[in-house]
Scaffold this active site. Structure first.
Site, short mmCIF file in Angstrom:
data_model
loop_
_atom_site.label_atom_id
_atom_site.label_comp_id
_atom_site.label_asym_id
_atom_site.label_seq_id
_atom_site.Cartn_x
_atom_site.Cartn_y
_atom_site.Cartn_z
N LYS A 116 40.67 70.62 -59.23
CA LYS A 116 40.80 70.57 -60.99
C LYS A 116 39.53 71.48 -61.59
O LYS A 116 39.78 72.30 -62.44
CB LYS A 116 40.68 69.20 -61.20
N ASN A 117 38.35 71.38 -60.62
CA ASN A 117 37.13 71.67 -61.38
C ASN A 117 37.18 73.52 -61.02
O ASN A 117 36.23 73.99 -61.66
CB ASN A 117 35.91 71.06 -60.86
N CYS B 288 35.13 62.60 -70.31
CA CYS B 288 34.61 61.60 -69.70
C CYS B 288 33.34 60.92 -70.46
O CYS B 288 32.49 61.61 -70.65
CB CYS B 288 34.38 61.71 -68.28
N ARG C 39 25.48 64.13 -71.44
CA ARG C 39 26.26 65.38 -71.36
C ARG C 39 25.98 66.41 -72.34
O ARG C 39 26.98 66.90 -72.94
CB ARG C 39 27.74 65.28 -70.63
N ASP D 252 30.97 63.34 -58.02
CA ASP D 252 32.26 63.33 -58.02
C ASP D 252 32.76 62.36 -56.93
O ASP D 252 34.02 61.92 -56.86
CB ASP D 252 33.07 64.05 -58.22
N ARG E 226 44.22 62.51 -64.90
CA ARG E 226 43.43 63.77 -65.41
C ARG E 226 42.92 64.61 -64.15
O ARG E 226 43.04 65.85 -64.22
CB ARG E 226 42.10 63.46 -65.99
C1 UD1 Z 1 31.16 69.77 -63.79
C2 UD1 Z 1 32.32 68.99 -63.18
C3 UD1 Z 1 32.09 67.66 -62.92
C4 UD1 Z 1 31.14 67.29 -61.90
C5 UD1 Z 1 29.59 67.94 -62.60
C6 UD1 Z 1 28.59 67.88 -61.60
C7 UD1 Z 1 34.03 70.38 -64.05
C8 UD1 Z 1 35.11 70.52 -65.16
N1 UD1 Z 1 33.56 69.33 -64.05
O1 UD1 Z 1 30.90 69.01 -64.77
O2 UD1 Z 1 33.38 66.78 -62.28
O3 UD1 Z 1 30.73 65.65 -62.06
O4 UD1 Z 1 30.17 69.33 -62.64
O5 UD1 Z 1 29.15 68.29 -60.30
O6 UD1 Z 1 33.75 71.24 -63.53
N2 UD1 Z 1 23.12 69.43 -68.57
C9 UD1 Z 1 22.52 69.63 -69.29
N3 UD1 Z 1 22.61 70.46 -70.39
C10 UD1 Z 1 23.67 71.21 -70.40
C11 UD1 Z 1 24.55 71.04 -69.25
C12 UD1 Z 1 24.47 70.10 -68.36
O7 UD1 Z 1 21.46 68.94 -69.58
O8 UD1 Z 1 23.76 72.28 -71.22
C13 UD1 Z 1 22.96 68.32 -67.34
C14 UD1 Z 1 24.12 67.18 -67.61
O9 UD1 Z 1 23.73 66.22 -68.51
C15 UD1 Z 1 24.05 66.50 -66.14
C16 UD1 Z 1 23.70 67.68 -65.31
O10 UD1 Z 1 23.12 68.64 -66.07
O11 UD1 Z 1 23.23 65.79 -65.99
C17 UD1 Z 1 25.15 68.39 -64.64
O12 UD1 Z 1 26.12 68.62 -65.41
P1 UD1 Z 1 26.94 69.80 -65.17
O13 UD1 Z 1 26.80 70.55 -63.96
O14 UD1 Z 1 26.81 70.85 -66.29
O15 UD1 Z 1 28.40 69.30 -65.08
P2 UD1 Z 1 29.89 69.57 -65.82
O16 UD1 Z 1 29.86 71.31 -65.84
O17 UD1 Z 1 29.96 69.05 -67.25
#
Ligand code: UD1
Length: 420
Positions: free
Chosen positions: A22-23, A116, A121, A307, A399
């Site tokens: 998925k990711n 979610c 986030r 995850d 999902r």
């Molecule tokens: C992706 C995955 C999700 C997984 C996560 C962490 C997808 C579609 N989803 O989510 O399943 O749980 O990686 O492995 O691939 N953060 C910030 N600012 C930002 C972006 C992120 O502070 O602009 C923080 C988030 O709040 C969190 C951390 O960084 O604490 C990691 O988030 P991130 O790696 O961005 O997760 P996703 O890409 O949303």
């Protein structure tokens, strides 16, 4: 309302084939927006999130043709640069359209992302990175509006945390930027490598994906490509834990064991046997007679994946002793705990820590999947519990797990989806 009904304490056996990740597939589908050519994707899993991102592409004017597990996209007709609110609210990964649309058309509008409800986030890293590439960003109550005057310009970008989504968004944007971009403290997840492989097949020049420093030499345009999505390491890990908690022997096929290394190490530490056949792309688990307690701290890849945290906690509920979980990636990712407690689990939470005291038995209960991975955790607990468990709020599970019922039935689980 539909629910899953599980009769617990059945031994599982046999094999289950893992679907495309998925990711990995979500950003790769979005990456096809970078070209006006057709792209062909293989091993695309049937998931609600894939449906949603396809609808996002169609709403922008792209063609999406999806048969079996093959998807053909056509970016020639893309004429809009605004993602409809209904989709962005539904799925956080919609934020990934920003990089490609900005790079190809010089503008993009996005309602603030939903998805979610795990933690706040933010998307500040996505936005700061795009600004460093030359975009002007304006945020108001309608959402985020980004524009660039001509082509984006390559730059050095340091990510405060190695965000998966920000790394992907910036990698896509920088592919079409003028000059060189370096993403420092980049996420190293296998899904990043899969996206980089797709982008390079489309004509991009990306090196170092899978390490913390990614170098991208921008090119003026990208072309169509064909790509096979990597297997879903989280789906594979979830089935292996279902085998371990029921003290069964099961095999997952179409699995890259290397991507699962931190999870496999913890499964072995818990007293189960793990047999890896890299060549055949299979991993077999043989549940131990005694489940030993194991401490888990979630970390960016190659650490233990957030995850898999809730599924492993469900497993540890039946361990012979106490285990300690630390969630370092997301706040508010212990929503499964209340539901596991309804099944007899003994878990205390203190901030980002959870303390699990193993119990001799879990009991069937009426629970709900509060998010995608929480749903998987409850299912794993239900398979080992005495009596019948009903799991509600299935839209979360839909999902991320393809043919969940079919696959578990194939392994011998007593599980059905019913209207209640
Ligand atoms: C992706 C995955 C999700 C997984 C996560 C962490 C997808 C579609 N989803 O989510 O399943 O749980 O990686 O492995 O691939 N953060 C910030 N600012 C930002 C972006 C992120 O502070 O602009 C923080 C988030 O709040 C969190 C951390 O960084 O604490 C990691 O988030 P991130 O790696 O961005 O997760 P996703 O890409 O949303």
């Amino acid at each position: 309302m539909e629910k899953i009904v599980v009769s617990g304490q059945q031994k599982l056996s046999g094999e289950v084939a893992i679907s495309g990740a998925k990711n990995a597939v979500l950003p790769i589908i979005v990456a096809t927006l970078l070209t006006e050519d057709q792209c062909t994707l293989y091993d695309v899993p049937h998931l609600a999130d894939v449906q949603t991102i396809s609808e996002v592409l169609q709403s922008l004017g792209a063609g999406v043709n999806y048969h079996g597990h093959t998807m053909v996209t056509d970016g020639a007709g893309v004429s809009k640069t605004e993602a409809p609110y209904e989709y962005v609210q539904k799925m956080r990964a919609s934020v990934l359209i920003m990089g490609p649309l900005l790079a190809r058309f010089g503008k993009v509008n996005l309602s603030m992302p939903g998805g979610c409800a795990i933690g706040t986030r933010p998307i500040d890293l996505h936005l700061k990175g795009l600004e460093l590439l030359g975009a002007t960003i304006h945020i108001d109550e309608d959402g985020v509006h980004a524009e660039s005057d001509g082509r984006l310009k390559g730059n050095d970008i340091f990510l405060r945390v190695p965000s998966v989504g920000a790394t992907e968004n910036l990698m896509m944007a920088a592919s079409l930027a003028e000059g060189r971009t370096r993403i420092e403290n980049a996420a190293e997840e296998p899904e990043i490598v899969d996206l980089a492989n797709m982008l390079n097949a489309m004509g991009a020049d990306i090196r170092g994906a899978g390490t913390s420093m990614i170098r991208i030499n921008g090119v003026p345009c990208l072309h169509g490509a064909a790509h096979t999505i990597i297997p879903d390491r989280i789906e594979a890990g979830s089935y292996l834990l279902a085998g371990a908690i029921t003290k069964s022997r099961i095999k997952v096929t179409n699995c890259i064991a290397e991507h699962l290394r931190p999870v496999l190490d913890k499964i072995i530490e818990s007293g189960a046997e793990v047999i890896v056949n890299e060549e055949a792309m299979t991993v077999e688990v043989i549940g131990g007679e005694h489940i030993l307690p194991v401490d888990i701290k979630t970390m960016p890849y190659p650490g233990f994946p957030t995850d898999m945290q809730s599924q492993f906690m469900a497993y540890m509920c039946m361990a012979e002793g106490a285990s300690h979980f630390t969630e370092t990636i997301f706040e508010n990712r212990f929503m499964h705990v209340d539901e596991l407690r309804k099944m007899g689990a003994n878990i205390q939470i203190d901030g980002k820590n959870a303390f699990v005291n193993g119990v001799p038995a879990l009991y069937g209960a009426d629970v709900k999947a509060t998010d995608l991975r929480a749903g998987a955790a409850l299912l794993i607990a239900a398979l080992a519990a005495q009596g019948e468990t009903t799991i509600g709020q299935l839209h979360h599970l839909d999902r991320g797990y393809e043919d969940l019922i079919g696959k578990f039935r194939q392994l011998g689980a007593k599980i059905q989806r019913v209207e209640m």
